[in-house]
Scaffold this motif. Structure first.
Motif, PDB file in Angstrom:
ATOM      1  N   GLY A  53       8.073 -22.569  -5.042  1.00  0.00           N
ATOM      2  CA  GLY A  53       7.972 -24.002  -4.785  1.00  0.00           C
ATOM      3  C   GLY A  53       7.733 -24.289  -3.317  1.00  0.00           C
ATOM      4  N   THR A  54       8.536 -25.181  -2.785  1.00  0.00           N
ATOM      5  CA  THR A  54       8.407 -25.603  -1.389  1.00  0.00           C
ATOM      6  C   THR A  54       8.782 -24.487  -0.419  1.00  0.00           C
ATOM      7  N   ILE A  55       9.701 -23.643  -0.840  1.00  0.00           N
ATOM      8  CA  ILE A  55      10.283 -22.651   0.062  1.00  0.00           C
ATOM      9  C   ILE A  55       9.368 -21.432   0.141  1.00  0.00           C
ATOM     10  N   LYS A  56       8.802 -21.209   1.338  1.00  0.00           N
ATOM     11  CA  LYS A  56       7.895 -20.080   1.506  1.00  0.00           C
ATOM     12  C   LYS A  56       8.172 -19.405   2.836  1.00  0.00           C
ATOM     13  N   GLY A  57       7.862 -18.119   2.927  1.00  0.00           N
ATOM     14  CA  GLY A  57       8.010 -17.433   4.203  1.00  0.00           C
ATOM     15  C   GLY A  57       7.121 -16.216   4.236  1.00  0.00           C
ATOM     16  N   ILE A  58       6.800 -15.759   5.447  1.00  0.00           N
ATOM     17  CA  ILE A  58       5.997 -14.555   5.589  1.00  0.00           C
ATOM     18  C   ILE A  58       6.931 -13.409   5.980  1.00  0.00           C
ATOM     19  N   PHE A  59       6.846 -12.335   5.232  1.00  0.00           N
ATOM     20  CA  PHE A  59       7.698 -11.170   5.488  1.00  0.00           C
ATOM     21  C   PHE A  59       6.813  -9.969   5.801  1.00  0.00           C
ATOM     22  N   THR A  60       7.260  -9.119   6.744  1.00  0.00           N
ATOM     23  CA  THR A  60       6.586  -7.838   6.939  1.00  0.00           C
ATOM     24  C   THR A  60       7.633  -6.748   6.771  1.00  0.00           C
ATOM     25  N   GLY A  61       7.216  -5.623   6.265  1.00  0.00           N
ATOM     26  CA  GLY A  61       8.213  -4.584   6.059  1.00  0.00           C
ATOM     27  C   GLY A  61       7.606  -3.296   5.579  1.00  0.00           C
ATOM     28  N   SER A  62       8.470  -2.359   5.251  1.00  0.00           N
ATOM     29  CA  SER A  62       7.996  -1.056   4.822  1.00  0.00           C
ATOM     30  C   SER A  62       8.529  -0.729   3.434  1.00  0.00           C
ATOM     31  N   VAL A  63       7.754   0.062   2.719  1.00  0.00           N
ATOM     32  CA  VAL A  63       8.130   0.510   1.377  1.00  0.00           C
ATOM     33  C   VAL A  63       7.996   2.029   1.348  1.00  0.00           C
ATOM     34  N   GLU A  64       9.007   2.713   0.856  1.00  0.00           N
ATOM     35  CA  GLU A  64       8.919   4.165   0.703  1.00  0.00           C
ATOM     36  C   GLU A  64       9.229   4.561  -0.727  1.00  0.00           C
ATOM     37  N   LEU A  65       8.436   5.465  -1.257  1.00  0.00           N
ATOM     38  CA  LEU A  65       8.688   5.979  -2.596  1.00  0.00           C
ATOM     39  C   LEU A  65       9.212   7.409  -2.474  1.00  0.00           C
ATOM     40  N   GLU A  66      10.302   7.681  -3.174  1.00  0.00           N
ATOM     41  CA  GLU A  66      10.894   9.018  -3.124  1.00  0.00           C
ATOM     42  C   GLU A  66      11.181   9.507  -4.530  1.00  0.00           C
ATOM     43  N   PRO A  70       6.801  11.903 -12.083  1.00  0.00           N
ATOM     44  CA  PRO A  70       5.911  11.265 -13.051  1.00  0.00           C
ATOM     45  C   PRO A  70       6.087  11.854 -14.442  1.00  0.00           C
ATOM     46  N   PRO A  71       6.001  11.097 -15.492  1.00  0.00           N
ATOM     47  CA  PRO A  71       5.783   9.634 -15.510  1.00  0.00           C
ATOM     48  C   PRO A  71       7.076   8.876 -15.781  1.00  0.00           C
ATOM     49  N   ALA A  72       8.232   9.454 -15.377  1.00  0.00           N
ATOM     50  CA  ALA A  72       9.491   8.882 -15.857  1.00  0.00           C
ATOM     51  C   ALA A  72      10.307   8.139 -14.792  1.00  0.00           C
ATOM     52  N   HIS A  73      10.163   8.513 -13.542  1.00  0.00           N
ATOM     53  CA  HIS A  73      11.138   7.998 -12.582  1.00  0.00           C
ATOM     54  C   HIS A  73      10.609   8.006 -11.153  1.00  0.00           C
ATOM     55  N   TYR A  74      10.989   7.063 -10.341  1.00  0.00           N
ATOM     56  CA  TYR A  74      10.886   7.155  -8.880  1.00  0.00           C
ATOM     57  C   TYR A  74      11.910   6.241  -8.242  1.00  0.00           C
ATOM     58  N   ARG A  75      12.101   6.465  -6.956  1.00  0.00           N
ATOM     59  CA  ARG A  75      13.074   5.662  -6.224  1.00  0.00           C
ATOM     60  C   ARG A  75      12.328   4.931  -5.112  1.00  0.00           C
ATOM     61  N   MET A  76      12.654   3.689  -4.905  1.00  0.00           N
ATOM     62  CA  MET A  76      11.935   2.883  -3.922  1.00  0.00           C
ATOM     63  C   MET A  76      12.915   2.329  -2.889  1.00  0.00           C
ATOM     64  N   THR A  77      12.563   2.479  -1.626  1.00  0.00           N
ATOM     65  CA  THR A  77      13.383   1.909  -0.558  1.00  0.00           C
ATOM     66  C   THR A  77      12.536   0.876   0.188  1.00  0.00           C
ATOM     67  N   VAL A  78      13.089  -0.297   0.347  1.00  0.00           N
ATOM     68  CA  VAL A  78      12.335  -1.404   0.941  1.00  0.00           C
ATOM     69  C   VAL A  78      13.119  -1.956   2.125  1.00  0.00           C
ATOM     70  N   SER A  79      12.423  -2.282   3.197  1.00  0.00           N
ATOM     71  CA  SER A  79      13.101  -3.055   4.223  1.00  0.00           C
ATOM     72  C   SER A  79      12.090  -4.013   4.814  1.00  0.00           C
ATOM     73  N   GLY A  80      12.510  -5.219   5.064  1.00  0.00           N
ATOM     74  CA  GLY A  80      11.554  -6.196   5.556  1.00  0.00           C
ATOM     75  C   GLY A  80      12.245  -7.320   6.276  1.00  0.00           C
ATOM     76  N   LYS A  81      11.497  -8.003   7.127  1.00  0.00           N
ATOM     77  CA  LYS A  81      12.061  -9.200   7.742  1.00  0.00           C
ATOM     78  C   LYS A  81      10.971 -10.226   7.972  1.00  0.00           C
ATOM     79  N   GLY A  82      11.414 -11.454   8.087  1.00  0.00           N
ATOM     80  CA  GLY A  82      10.479 -12.539   8.315  1.00  0.00           C
ATOM     81  C   GLY A  82      11.248 -13.703   8.881  1.00  0.00           C
ATOM     82  N   GLN A  83      10.561 -14.806   9.088  1.00  0.00           N
ATOM     83  CA  GLN A  83      11.221 -15.966   9.680  1.00  0.00           C
ATOM     84  C   GLN A  83      12.437 -16.422   8.857  1.00  0.00           C
ATOM     85  N   PRO A  84      12.357 -16.443   7.495  1.00  0.00           N
ATOM     86  CA  PRO A  84      13.510 -16.963   6.759  1.00  0.00           C
ATOM     87  C   PRO A  84      14.696 -16.003   6.646  1.00  0.00           C
TER      88      PRO A  84
END
Lengths: 180, 285
Positions: A53-66, A70-84
């Protein structure tokens, strides 16, 4: 905050796994993704214009897959920041095959801070669910198409239509298997 | 607490506002009472490039009866609805709901149309408007269309309004027959938003049994919803304790409840069934 959910995708598991770990596909499917570039083996840098809706923000960050199995499982680590605000977290993604469809389940722990956590706490869980369902609706459309075929187009209306038809299909399937 | 730069225009007519909105679409926001939008802008969670202030457009603030309908202008404030003597007689749920919104300042400035178009998942109006089977009159470049309350709320902060449409009026079928209404909520102590809010409209037949029930719940999930299972469990039944208790236990059937720091999803589901029971009891008195 714990987040978890499951989504049923009408596509082969191997293909779902391929698209879920393909940066070109992710860039098309992540709601509001403006850029996604590879920074190393299984690590990426992303810019998202995310919001509801009205609430929007721009985020930048990194994603790592560990822990890619395949094809059953993976682990994802995310970190990001933005104005909000900022977020970091990690989660496990599991893919199961059941009656010809692929069940993707995710579970993880996310920390969210900054303005968005202070004033928007009550909306975070709903926003996560909304974006996850948009994402998996787009992923399902991608996974139905083979790697050497033209990928599907996405957009607000296409995603809304796909979401609706998926919902109807599940409803009728539910009725058949549960005749009460 | 200072918003990002934005432009500000004050159209004199609804047609002018619609044309401005059509030109700027997603870059622009309509400013009604401003009691959700301005705080979000001050925190820079919302950064529209243009504010279209519809506060000076005449004839958007009214409460009138036309035929079998109550018509409320989108810019009517919560306080105007709360204090309307005629509404207290003919549709008491509206003033009761208005009186429970936020605080005095919010009720004096905030508007019913602004609240509905913003579609906060914990706002009070959406539940009342669904339970009253209202219709939204929406204006766009081509004219106007009418959206049923059940179809208006799409998801969190998302409505069926297109980017170039403005909500102009809310139409409510005037309650008839032997009816009872209530709106009850658990307010979040800091914000006043509904942790759970339940709106009930009942009609009764000559014997006192429930002829039809209309029940809607806000605060529990990403949008207000109609509690159809509760309605079905009340229809045609005598409104005794056992019936009401059983009906209320279906308040969150098929609903994916959300949790936050203040109330977990399980607690919200529990509150929804307790407050649905109390709201039905209040409407059945």
């Amino acid at each position: 905050m714990k987040i978890e959910g499951t989504h049923e995708l009408y596509a082969r598991r191997q293909r779902v796994y391929e698209v879920l770990t393909d940066p070109a596909v992710l860039k098309r499917c992540i709601p509001g993704c403006e850029s996604l570039e590879k920074t190393g083996e299984n690590s990426y840098r992303a810019t998202l214009k995310a919001g509801v809706g009205t609430i929007k923000g721009i985020f930048t960050g990194s994603v790592e897959l560990e822990d890619l199995r395949p094809p059953a499982h993976y682990r994802m680590t995310v970190s990001g920041k933005g104005q909000p605000g900022f977020l970091k977290g990690s989660g496990d993604i599991d893919l199961d095959e059941r009656d010809g469809l692929t069940v993707v389940s995710y579970t993880g722990d996310v920390q969210i801070g900054g303005t968005i956590a202070n004033v928007g706490q009550r909306m975070i869980q709903g926003a996560v669910k909304m974006m996850a369902s948009q994402f998996f609706t787009a992923i399902e459309a991608e996974a139905k198409v083979e790697a050497d075929e033209t990928p599907p187009k996405h957009g607000f209306f296409r995603t809304a239509l796909r979401w609706l038809s998926g919902k109807l299909r599940r409803m009728f399937r539910g009725k058949r298997s549960n005749p009460s | 607490m200072i918003p990002a730069q934005f432009d500000y225009v004050v159209p004199a007519t609804l047609a002018e506002a619609v044309s401005l909105l059509s030109q700027h679409q997603d870059e622009a926001k309509i400013l009604a009472g401003g009691h959700s939008l301005i705080p979000a802008m001050k925190l820079r969670l919302a950064q529209p490039q243009l504010l279209i202030d519809i506060g000076r457009i005449k004839d958007l603030s009214y409460i009138r009866e036309e035929g079998s309908e109550i018509r409320i202008g989108a810019m009517t404030t919560h306080y105007q609805i709360e204090s309307n003597a005629r509404l207290k007689q003919i549709c008491p749920m509206l003033p009761a709901c208005a009186a429970q919104i936020g605080d005095v300042q919010v009720r004096n400035r905030g508007t019913i149309g602004g609240s509905l178009a913003h579609a906060d998942p914990a706002a009070d109006w959406p539940a009342a408007i669904i339970a009253l089977n209202a219709e939204m009159v929406v204006v766009n470049g081509k004219g106007q269309r009418v959206i049923k309350a059940d179809d208006f709320f799409v998801d969190m902060l998302t409505t069926a309004l297109d980017a170039n449409e403005i909500l102009s009026e809310i139409r409510i079928p005037a309650p008839a027959g032997n009816f009872g209404q209530s709106y009850l909520k658990v307010p979040q102590p800091a914000s006043g938003f509904a942790v759970v809010g339940v709106a009930v409209h009942l009609t009764r037949d000559a014997a006192g049994a429930c002829e039809a029930a209309s029940v809607a719940v806000t605060g529990v999930t990403s949008k207000a919803y109609r509690a159809s299972a509760v309605e079905a469990a009340l229809k045609g039944k005598a409104l005794d304790d056992a019936t009401i208790r059983d009906a209320a236990s279906h308040a969150t059937d098929g609903v994916d409840a959300n949790g936050d720091i203040y109330a977990s999803a399980d607690y919200r589901r529990h509150l929804a069934s307790v407050y649905t029971r109390r709201a039905i009891e209040a409407a059945a008195k």
